[in-house]
Every structure is written in structure tokens, then in C-alpha cells.
Design a protein around this motif. Structure first.
Motif, short mmCIF file in Angstrom:
data_model
loop_
_atom_site.label_atom_id
_atom_site.label_comp_id
_atom_site.label_asym_id
_atom_site.label_seq_id
_atom_site.Cartn_x
_atom_site.Cartn_y
_atom_site.Cartn_z
N ARG A 188 -4.33 16.31 -26.46
CA ARG A 188 -2.97 16.03 -25.94
C ARG A 188 -3.04 15.18 -24.68
O ARG A 188 -2.18 14.31 -24.46
CB ARG A 188 -2.24 17.34 -25.68
CG ARG A 188 -1.78 18.05 -26.96
CD ARG A 188 -1.13 19.37 -26.63
NE ARG A 188 -0.60 20.01 -27.84
CZ ARG A 188 -0.52 21.31 -28.03
NH1 ARG A 188 -0.94 22.13 -27.07
NH2 ARG A 188 -0.01 21.81 -29.13
N HIS A 189 -4.02 15.45 -23.85
CA HIS A 189 -4.17 14.63 -22.65
C HIS A 189 -4.43 13.17 -23.03
O HIS A 189 -3.89 12.25 -22.39
CB HIS A 189 -5.33 15.16 -21.79
CG HIS A 189 -4.91 16.20 -20.81
ND1 HIS A 189 -4.63 15.94 -19.49
CD2 HIS A 189 -4.70 17.53 -20.97
CE1 HIS A 189 -4.28 17.04 -18.87
NE2 HIS A 189 -4.32 18.03 -19.75
N ARG A 190 -5.22 12.95 -24.04
CA ARG A 190 -5.51 11.57 -24.43
C ARG A 190 -4.24 10.88 -24.94
O ARG A 190 -4.01 9.70 -24.64
CB ARG A 190 -6.59 11.54 -25.51
CG ARG A 190 -7.09 10.13 -25.77
CD ARG A 190 -8.24 10.07 -26.72
NE ARG A 190 -8.67 8.69 -26.89
CZ ARG A 190 -9.39 8.25 -27.91
NH1 ARG A 190 -9.78 9.09 -28.87
NH2 ARG A 190 -9.73 6.98 -28.00
N GLU B 127 -2.11 10.03 -21.91
CA GLU B 127 -2.66 8.90 -21.16
C GLU B 127 -2.28 7.56 -21.80
O GLU B 127 -2.10 6.55 -21.10
CB GLU B 127 -4.18 9.03 -21.09
CG GLU B 127 -4.66 10.14 -20.16
CD GLU B 127 -6.13 10.43 -20.34
OE1 GLU B 127 -6.78 9.72 -21.15
OE2 GLU B 127 -6.63 11.37 -19.69
N TRP C 214 4.74 15.85 -16.02
CA TRP C 214 3.39 15.95 -16.57
C TRP C 214 2.35 15.59 -15.52
O TRP C 214 1.36 16.30 -15.33
CB TRP C 214 3.27 15.04 -17.79
CG TRP C 214 1.89 14.88 -18.33
CD1 TRP C 214 0.99 13.90 -18.04
CD2 TRP C 214 1.24 15.76 -19.26
NE1 TRP C 214 -0.18 14.09 -18.74
CE2 TRP C 214 -0.06 15.23 -19.49
CE3 TRP C 214 1.61 16.93 -19.91
CZ2 TRP C 214 -0.96 15.82 -20.35
CZ3 TRP C 214 0.71 17.53 -20.78
CH2 TRP C 214 -0.56 16.98 -21.00
N ASP C 215 2.59 14.51 -14.80
CA ASP C 215 1.64 14.07 -13.78
C ASP C 215 1.55 15.08 -12.64
O ASP C 215 0.46 15.37 -12.13
CB ASP C 215 2.05 12.71 -13.23
CG ASP C 215 1.90 11.60 -14.26
OD1 ASP C 215 1.15 11.80 -15.24
OD2 ASP C 215 2.54 10.55 -14.09
N GLY D 247 -0.89 18.23 -16.49
CA GLY D 247 -0.99 18.48 -17.93
C GLY D 247 -1.43 19.89 -18.25
O GLY D 247 -1.46 20.79 -17.39
N LEU E 63 -7.54 23.05 -20.13
CA LEU E 63 -8.39 22.66 -21.26
C LEU E 63 -9.15 23.82 -21.90
O LEU E 63 -10.09 23.60 -22.65
CB LEU E 63 -9.37 21.58 -20.80
CG LEU E 63 -8.73 20.35 -20.15
CD1 LEU E 63 -9.81 19.36 -19.76
CD2 LEU E 63 -7.70 19.71 -21.08
#
Length: 728
Positions: free
Chosen positions: A469-471, A474, A562-563, A567, A570
């Protein structure tokens, strides 16, 4: 006068509820508004009735010009409030009144704040009896997490109203002390139904022979105080001729009130009785008989109708000077009618009444003046205009992680393609799918994504949802992000509804209701009217310590949110959505949970296998607990862990939530578990269980172990003799 269409949304109304104070207040307001020419609808969401069927009350009130509508709903506060919202949003009212109790108006305030409905409707919250205030003055503990949700919905419904009224200044001060941040608030007196109004009373004192405790027979209404004061009178040689307890029978310190009174009155020389079958009109007739004095002894009250009724009907009374009671009584009569709430003061006041007689008192405001005040208040409400039209269409980035589920993924992608909001992009990250069919499907998506300017990415190795999700985030270019699982499906208005709600409310993060379905097939073709099962309500951090009441990972947020939060964490564990939302709420971000179903949530049969592993489940709950622990001083963190983990241990023992998927323990296995773990008896019971399962070799080994623990054990010897040695 401008004729208005007014709805009273209530779970308490005279008829289905016999004699509730809020129900009386709402009936009196309805009668006053109808008499002035307004159109009045009662929205009663529940199917509950204490007497005759609800349909009977619809006919009864229709004859009086009141449209009584029952929605015949069942369930908890969230379900009832949600059902009321869905009915009300299809109607057009100038004003909707609702009480704070049980948060019945919660969802309509969310909808108005988020621009979903009621733009031209005034939402008016009447504060009467907040749950935690009631608990505090009833010696009642909070016993389950659902009460945290009720308290929060009550608070938020009052804070989200356009206007707030209360029948006493006292209860508004209570709300402020509880931390409620109310909009414009005004004291508006409770009105009296037409049937309550009496004739002008003779102001002369009347002889008193019978003391009548007037109220529910329970500690909160002062039953203990009253009985102690009567006992003091008897010791002082001033016993009344008779004592009557007029009200429904409750409990005292966990004991049936009738039994409790029997013990308290054991030495009383005069007769006493309980009258618990009268309606309000009959109760007033009873009190109007010569020689009777109404005695109110409540620990705390807001604006009790028992006081208003006595004042309006010209009935002698005594009442404690607590809460908002003093605001109901004319200033000149307060010293005579009100007493400091303690046994000595009440006994002294009762003694004076028995010796000197008692005269009725006057109300601080007459019923006629109170009615005029309410009508003038409504008349002063100017019509609302529609809010300005929103301009522009900010870009929304849909962030989706996928792994080995190309069939459901196809439905998820199709649901994004069908959105009625045009300015969006989809970022799909394949988390290194290993299924060849899934790999071929992802490869075939490339030209389709390229044509739309969407992004298709693939991880080099399986990285779990957090990293994936982070990817996606980004790579996103949008002002807003919508996270969506690859096995769910969005309804066509999901993105547009989220965008409208975020821009109208200013929310940083939004969640919503979901429609669950099972299996790998296509999602439902028709949207449910209301969710079945889980109903998240919003950023309730107190509830969030114990369970996720905020929403699913299918959440919508500003990129800035989000920032700011960094996020999702992990961890390879569950509850990343719960942890993220709880952390965001505690960080002060503005979160809204919408009352609309905006997507379909797929449930896989047997999908909770990972939850069977105690370590995995422990780590998942520990993850969800982290934000609350971080918000506390170090010294208090063990106390929070104790509270939460005791709750979880209870759920585990009752096989609730994720533990319902754990392997079932049979009766035979339970027999083993009931024995001391390291005993020969436990080992022998396990051997018998294995033998019953045709595992002879295992049974022999276990029986032999039992014999080693307890040499010569007859049961072990017997079992070994019946199990043949395995062949060499």
C-alpha cells in the motif's frame, strides 16, 4: 405565522412508553406545535412497546392531528439511529428535534455536516439525560464497551446539531463539565401535555396524614433517603398514619425493591403499601386525595415531570434542592418546598408537614408562558438556504494491492471504471503474485491501464499489505487517496460521495458502511438499504481501545493526512486499519464515518485461518493497542493493558470475534482439559480419547506415560492390557 413541517425523532413517547419524562416532553411539544397550526410528525424508530401494539398509537395520534410513524426497527443504538437517518433523508422537514439519549440523532448530524442531506433542515438536539450522567447518579458502573459507543454518539449528536435546548441550566452545565462542546444552547422549559393541566389550586395549607414516595422505587430516586427519614420521624414520635410508595418497582443495591422496603420498614408501626399500576393521570388523582403529600427524594434530577405535574395540578409536595429542580419552582416558594438532600433535613420537612400541613406551590413559568416561548422560538428560525455549489474536481488516487486473486480483482477494477466521478486514477501494485493465471491477468491489464493513464506496478517479492500500500501511495498523484482491497467492489458513487463529504466537512479521513457478501463470484447487483452486522460509527478513541468502531481499510483520506501519519505500519499482522484510524484520531485529525454503504466487502469462507495462531492474534491486538498506550503516561499503561486484555480474555473464553474460528473442543477433549495437566489421570484420559479415534499406538504410549507418572495405576494397567502390542 409561517406553517412549518416539524419532525420529532424520539425513542421515548407517551403511548408505547408508559410514563417516560422525555416522552412526555416530546408529546407536549407536539401538541403545542399542532395547536399552533404546524405539521408535526413523530418518528419512532423502534418496534418496542410497553403495552398495546405500536399500530394502535398511530391511529390514536392521527385523531389528534399528529402523524405517528414507527419504523419497526430492532437493534442497538447505531442500528436505530442509522435506520432513522435513511427514513428522514427522503423527507423534507423545516426542523428535526431529537433527544441526545442513545444517540438517536447521531447519523443525521453526520450526514448534514458532510453534505449528504438536511441542508435546509434545522437539527435541534434536546438534552435530557446523558447516559454517563445517569450512571453517575445511579451508582451504576460501565460494564461493556457498547456503553462507550452510546456515550460517544450522544455527545457527538449534541455537538453536531445546529441548535441545542435543555429544560434546565443545570443539565447544560453538566454537559460542559463532561467536555461536550455544544453549539448555540438555550434553556427551554419542558411543556405539559394538555391532559396534565389542572385547575387553580387553593393556596391554603392542607392537613397531611399520608406520606407518598413519588417516583420509581430505586436508589436513584431516593428510596433509601425517604425510608431513613420516615424511620427518624417514628423515633421522634411523629409517625404518619400511612406510607405509600407510588411508582414502578425497581431494585436497591441489587435487591428487589419490595424485599428491600420490607426490611427497611420492619419496625414501622403504621401500614405501608406500594401502588405501581397507575398512569400519570391516575397518579395525580391519587395524590389529590385529602391528606396526601407527594415526596420526591431523587439523588439528582434535570427537570423532573413529577415536580412539574404537582405544581401544575396544585398538589402539595416536597422535593430535594438538587440539579435543575429549583429552576422549576417559583423563587418565592423554593424555601418552603425544597429541602437540602439529607435524612435529617427531609425528616424535619416531613415533620413540619405532618404538624402544620402543606400548601401547593407555583411553577417558575406558567404552562401558557412556556408554550408561547416555544412557539416564538420556532417562529424566529429563519428558513435555511442551500449551501453553495462546490466547484472543481480534485484528483482522487485509488490505491490497490493485489495478490493471486485475479477473478475478484477483475470485479474490483470494473467497479472503479464504473465510478460516476471522472477525475480519478488507479494505482495497482501486484504483490509478486505466484499464480500463473494471476500473472497473465496482470500482464493483460497493461494496455488498459495505459489508455487511462493509470499505473500498474509489481513487487519483486511478496511484501505483505503494508509495504504494498505504501508503494501505491508513493506513486499516487491525487489530492485524495482511496485505499481499496482487490477483492472488494465499489458502488458507482463511492468516490463522488467521499469527495463531497470531505470538502463539505473538511475531514482529513473518511470511512463508511459496507455491504458484505460471500464467495469468489461477482459482487451483489443491488445495494442493501442498511448494513447487516458491523456498523462502524466514527473516531471514538475510547471505544477504539477495545474494538475497531471507526471503519475498514477501505478508507478515503487527504494526501496530507497520509503524509502526516506516515501511512500504515508494516507489521505482518491484522488490524492495520484499526491502528491507523486510532492513531489518527488521537493525533487530532478530523475523521468522519459516513452512514452510507459505498462498497461491497467480500468474506471468504475459512479465511480466518491465520487467526487460529495465538501468537499472530496476540500481535494483531497488541498492534491495535499501540496508539492508546503511546498516548498514556508510562505509569498508566499497565492499567490499560489490564482493562483491554481482560476484555479480550473474556471474548476468547466465549469464543467471540476472531476466536469463533478457533478449532472446536469436543466434549471428550473437554474432559481431558478439566483434569490437572500433568497428572496420570489427564494422560490416561488423553489415551482413552486417542483409542476412541482408533489411534491405538498413541493410546498405548500415553497409557504407558500415565503408568510412569503413577506406577501401578489400575486404569493405566487395564487400558494397556486391552491394547495389543504393535507387530515387530
Amino acid at each position: 405565522m409561517r406553517r412549518q413541517r416539524i419532525c420529532l425523532l424520539t425513542l421515548d413517547f407517551v403511548g408505547p412508553i408508559r410514563n417516560g419524562g422525555m416522552g412526555t416532553a416530546f408529546l407536549a411539544l407536539a401538541e403545542t406545535l399542532v395547536a399552533a397550526g404546524h405539521e408535526v410528525t413523530i418518528c419512532y424508530p423502534s418496534s418496542y412497546t410497553e403495552n398495546e401494539p405500536v399500530t394502535r398509537w398511530r391511529r390514536h395520534y392521527a385523531k389528534r392531528g399528529i402523524d405517528f410513524v414507527s419504523l419497526f426497527l430492532e437493534g442497538g443504538e447505531a442500528e436505530l439511529s442509522l435506520g432513522a437517518y435513511h427514513w428522514l433523508k427522503t423527507r423534507d422537514f423545516d426542523a428535526i428535534h431529537f433527544h441526545e439519549m442513545r444517540g438517536i440523532g447521531y447519523w443525521i448530524t453526520v450526514a448534514k455536516r458532510c453534505g449528504l442531506a438536511f441542508a435546509r433542515t434545522r437539527l435541534v438536539c434536546q438534552i435530557h439525560s446523558p447516559t454517563f450522567w445517569h450512571f453517575a447518579h445511579s451508582a451504576q458502573f460501565i460494564t461493556h464497551s457498547g456503553e462507550l459507543e452510546t456515550d460517544w454518539m450522544e455527545r457527538r449528536s449534541a455537538e453536531g446539531a445546529d441548535l441545542v435546548t435543555a429544560p434546565s441550566r443545570y443539565i447544560l452545565d453538566v454537559a460542559a463539565e463532561m467536555g461536550w462542546k455544544l453549539p448555540s444552547a438555550q434553556v427551554m422549559p419542558n411543556l405539559l401535555p394538555s391532559s396534565f393541566l389542572g385547575r387553580a389550586a387553593d393556596p391554603a395549607p392542607r392537613p397531611v396524614e399520608e406520606l407518598v414516595f413519588f417516583g420509581r422505587l430505586e436508589e436513584r430516586k431516593g428510596l433509601g433517603l425517604f425510608c431513613e427519614a420516615v424511620t427518624r420521624l417514628i423515633r421522634a414520635g411523629q409517625a404518619p398514619a400511612r406510607v405509600t410508595f407510588l411508582g414502578k418497582v425497581g431494585h436497591m443495591a441489587g435487591v428487589h425493591a419490595l424485599a428491600w422496603i420490607g426490611a427497611a420498614a420492619e419496625a414501622w408501626p403504621m401500614p405501608w403499601t406500594v401502588v405501581n399500576d397507575l398512569d400519570p393521570h391516575q397518579a395525580r388523582e391519587y395524590l389529590a386525595e385529602p391528606g396526601r403529600l407527594a415526596v420526591i427524594a431523587s439523588r439528582m434530577e434535570n427537570a423532573p415531570y413529577v415536580v412539574l405535574e404537582c405544581l401544575a395540578a396544585g398538589l402539595p409536595l416536597l422535593a430535594p434542592d438538587v440539579g435543575g429542580i429549583g429552576e422549576l419552582v417559583a423563587e418565592a416558594d423554593r424555601a418552603r418546598l425544597l429541602y437540602p438532600r439529607n435524612p435529617a433535613s427531609l425528616a424535619a420537612a416531613l415533620g413540619r408537614a405532618l404538624t402544620e400541613g402543606a400548601a401547593p406551590g407555583r411553577a417558575a413559568i406558567t404552562p401558557e408562558a412556556a408554550g408561547r416561548l416555544w412557539l416564538d422560538w420556532h417562529e424566529a428560525l429563519a428558513p435555511l438556504t442551500a449551501p453553495p455549489v462546490l466547484s472543481g474536481q480534485p484528483l482522487v488516487s485509488v490505491c490497490m494491492a493485489a495478490f493471486n486473486r485475479h477473478g475478484p480483482l477483475a470485479h474490483a477494477i470494473a467497479s472503479i471504471e464504473a465510478q460516476d466521478y471522472p477525475h480519478l486514477e488507479l494505482i495497482l501494485v501486484d504483490d509478486a503474485s505466484t499464480d500463473p493465471a494471476a500473472q497473465r491477468f496482470h500482464a493483460a491489464l497493461a494496455p488498459r491501464f495505459a489508455a487511462r493513464g493509470w499505473t500498474l506496478l509489481r513487487n519483486a517479492e511478496n511484501s505483505w499489505q503494508g509495504i504494498t500500500r505504501h508503494r501505491a501511495a508513493e506513486a499516487a498523484r491525487g489530492e485524495f487517496l482511496l485505499f481499496m482491497d482487490d477483492d472488494n467492489a465499489a458502488w458507482p458513487d463511492e468516490v463522488s460521495t467521499f469527495v463531497t463529504a470531505a470538502r463539505r466537512s473538511g475531514a482529513d479521513i473518511l470511512t463508511c458502511q459496507m455491504q458484505s457478501f460471500r464467495g469468489a463470484g461477482p459482487p451483489p447487483r443491488h445495494r442493501s438499504a442498511r448494513p447487516i452486522g458491523w456498523i462502524p460509527t466514527g473516531p471514538n478513541s475510547a471505544l477504539g481501545v477495545f474494538r475497531n468502531g471507526m471503519g475498514d481499510a477501505n478508507m478515503f483520506m487527504r494526501r496530507t493526512a497520509w503524509d502526516r501519519m506516515g501511512g500504515f505500519t508494516l507489521d505482518r499482522a491484522y488490524f492495520e486499519d484499526w491502528e491507523f484510524l486510532q492513531a489518527a484520531a488521537l493525533a487530532g485529525l478530523h475523521i468522519e464515518c459516513l452512514p452510507e454503504i459505498l462498497y461491497c466487502y467480500r468474506i471468504w469462507e475459512g479465511a480466518q485461518t491465520a487467526a487460529h495462531d495465538p501468537d499472530f492474534l496476540y500481535r494483531s491486538y497488541a498492534r491495535a493497542m499501540r496508539p492508546a498506550l503511546a498516548a498514556l503516561p508510562e505509569a498508566l499503561r499497565p492499567a490499560l493493558r489490564l482493562a483491554v486484555e481482560r476484555e479480550l480474555a473474556g471474548m476468547q473464553a466465549r469464543r467471540e470475534a476472531y476466536w469463533q474460528h478457533a478449532p472446536h473442543v469436543t466434549e471428550a477433549q473437554g474432559e481431558v482439559a478439566r483434569l490437572p495437566p500433568n497428572s496420570a489421570e489427564a494422560m490416561l484420559a488423553a489415551a482413552r480419547l486417542a483409542l476412541g479415534q482408533e489411534h491405538r499406538a498413541t493410546a498405548r504410549l500415553l497409557a504407558a506415560q500415565a503408568l510412569r507418572i503413577a506406577p501401578g495405576h489400575p486404569g493405566a494397567l487395564d487400558l494397556l492390557s486391552r491394547i495389543p502390542e504393535p507387530p515387530a
